[in-house]
Write a protein that holds these residues in place. Structure first.
Motif: not given
Ligand code: PHE
Length: 470
Positions: A205-210, A278-284
């Motif tokens: 969730m932190e990645g998604i929020n970011y 790609a963003g959703v896969a990477i930031f978490p």
């Protein structure tokens, strides 16, 4: 009649062939490598939001204009612009737009190939199980070792340029269609696998929020126009392959029966979905393993291997991922070479093979500068509120995406919506003169050009000097 002009280089075999090839051009390292690292450097959610707005308001209308010009001219961008300008009674110096695109193409390809070379290297690194149970420190170190070694980088860069030259020399159409037809769905599935892994991490969730929620605290430290809008606009051009003639040349092989509007929306939706996934896969992964979102161009090469080291069948998925990324880069690099090659064939009477070898050699030589940017010649400077550490590579990247492509797109917009007669564009777009056409014309006539100009003036601080903004 110009509308009946045909290309000496042939036509796509079907409407899907164009969509596939253009999607192959658009979807590449720009989506999976460049988008996440720019989002990470430029504040996450705010950047992503502005990026999406740029794609819709500026990117898609300009893409339609570029395809329209290409299909009407049916030659290399340089000759297309010259012919169309003559037809509309304008200066033949409009061919300059084509030249700018050829130069941008060489510069982009020169560094694109080096990054694609990293991808090649990572196929073998993941394939041999190097990252099994790797931690963040190990992954960082592996990446640092690769880019510190100019000989390795040169070897991969050389292989990748040769791969691109081989395909382009045989004519863009053979093979490309089939490769993309299998590649895009495979890439999509693999990205979904990785999103699945990301969902299992602690900090999903932190990645998604970011990625999706603009952080106003970050914004207060950044200059909106220079730090967010300019890079987001540049990324929209880069990712959609517009502003340098790549999509124009692909449009030149497009049949008259095919709908430019439908094609453009399909391509843009595919392109944007891949970037967001790609963003959703990477930031978490970035947050779960305590890495820096602003990790720069190495971001995916540091984060993803850690995930492959942890997930079941990681060695298999990891290898496959880098293979697919390599293919995605390959289908993009082909379109970077194509404008220059067609011009050489048309005007210098070269065979396609010779023309491609020459163009490939130029890009290869220029790529050596990028190789040294990561080691012997590295120097840093500040751009868009971030410290850029890789000297010439960053300069090439900024020069092309943030300057040459938007300026190229601006000129395409001016030509198609201000200078070309309304009847020519109505005729070429083929959707009549109704609300759809009017919306497009409004976007290319006003939103896109003024958007680009205002972002530029702000970014270079001219508004400040004139006292128009604080
Ligand atoms: N769109 C490609 C990518 O995202 C790069 C590219 C830029 C290709 C400009 C052609 C022209 O990877």
């Amino acid at each position: 009649m110009s509308a009946k002009r045909s290309s000496i280089h042939g036509q796509w075999s079907s409407r899907w062939a164009f969509i596939l090839a253009a999607t192959g051009s658009a979807v590449g390292l720009g989506n999976i490598w460049r988008f996440p690292y720019l989002a990470g450097e430029n504040g996450g959610g705010a950047f992503v939001l502005v990026y999406l707005v740029c794609v819709v308001l500026v990117g898609i209308p300009i893409m339609m204009a570029e395809i329209l010009l290409g299909r009407r001219g049916r030659q290399s961008p340089i000759n297309t612009m010259e012919t169309l300008a003559a037809e509309e009674g304008l200066s033949k110096h409009w061919h300059f737009l084509g030249w700018m695109g050829v130069i941008a193409g060489f510069v982009i390809l020169s560094y694109y190939s080096v990054i694609a070379g990293w991808t090649l290297g990572y196929i073998f690194r993941t394939g041999t199980g190097l990252f099994v149970d790797a931690d963040a420190a190990f992954s960082k170190q592996m990446f640092a070792e690769l880019v510190a070694d100019p000989e390795k980088l040169l070897a991969w860069h050389t292989i990748f340029i040769i791969m691109s030259v081989v395909v382009v020399s045989r004519g863009v159409k053979s093979g490309l269609e089939k490769a993309v037809r299998f590649l895009m769905p495979a890439l999509l599935i693999l990205l979904l696998v990785m999103v699945g892994y990301a969902m299992s991490t602690e900090k999903f969730m932190e990645g998604i929020n970011y990625l999706f929620i603009p952080n106003f605290e970050v914004l207060s430290h950044k200059k909106f126009f220079a730090d967010i809008l300019l890079p987001a606009l540049g990324q929209a051009f880069f990712s959609l392959s517009i502003g340098m003639g790549a999509i124009m040349i692909y449009g030149s092989y497009l049949s008259h029966k095919s709908s430019i509007t439908f094609n453009c929306f399909t391509i843009a939706i595919a392109d944007t979905s891949v970037a967001i996934l790609a963003g959703v896969a990477i930031f978490p992964i970035v947050f779960t393993y305590g890495l820096e979102p602003a990790g720069g161009p190495g971001l995916i090469f540091v984060t993803l291997p850690i995930a492959f080291g942890q997930m079941p069948f990681g060695t298999f998925f990891g290898t496959l991922f880098f293979v697919l990324l390599m293919f995605a880069g390959w289908t993009s690099s082909i379109s970077l070479l194509e404008p220059a090659v067609t011009w050489l064939v048309e005007n210098r009477d070269m065979t396609r093979v010779k023309a491609t070898a020459l163009a490939g050699t130029i890009a290869w030589l220029l790529g050596i500068v990028t190789i040294f940017s990561f080691n012997h010649w590295a120097f840093s400077f500040r751009f868009a509120g971030v410290v850029k550490e890789n000297g010439f590579f960053d300069i090439f990247d900024i020069l092309t995406s943030n300057i040459l492509l938007p300026v190229g797109g601006l000129l395409v917009a001016i030509f198609a919506a201000w200078l070309m007669s309304r009847s020519s564009t109505v005729d070429e777009l083929g959707i009549g003169d109704g609300p759809g056409y009017k919306a497009w014309r409004f976007a290319v006539r006003y939103i896109a050009p003024f958007g680009v100009i205002i972002i530029f003036l702000n970014a270079i601080g001219l508004f400040k000097v004139l006292g128009l903004v604080e």
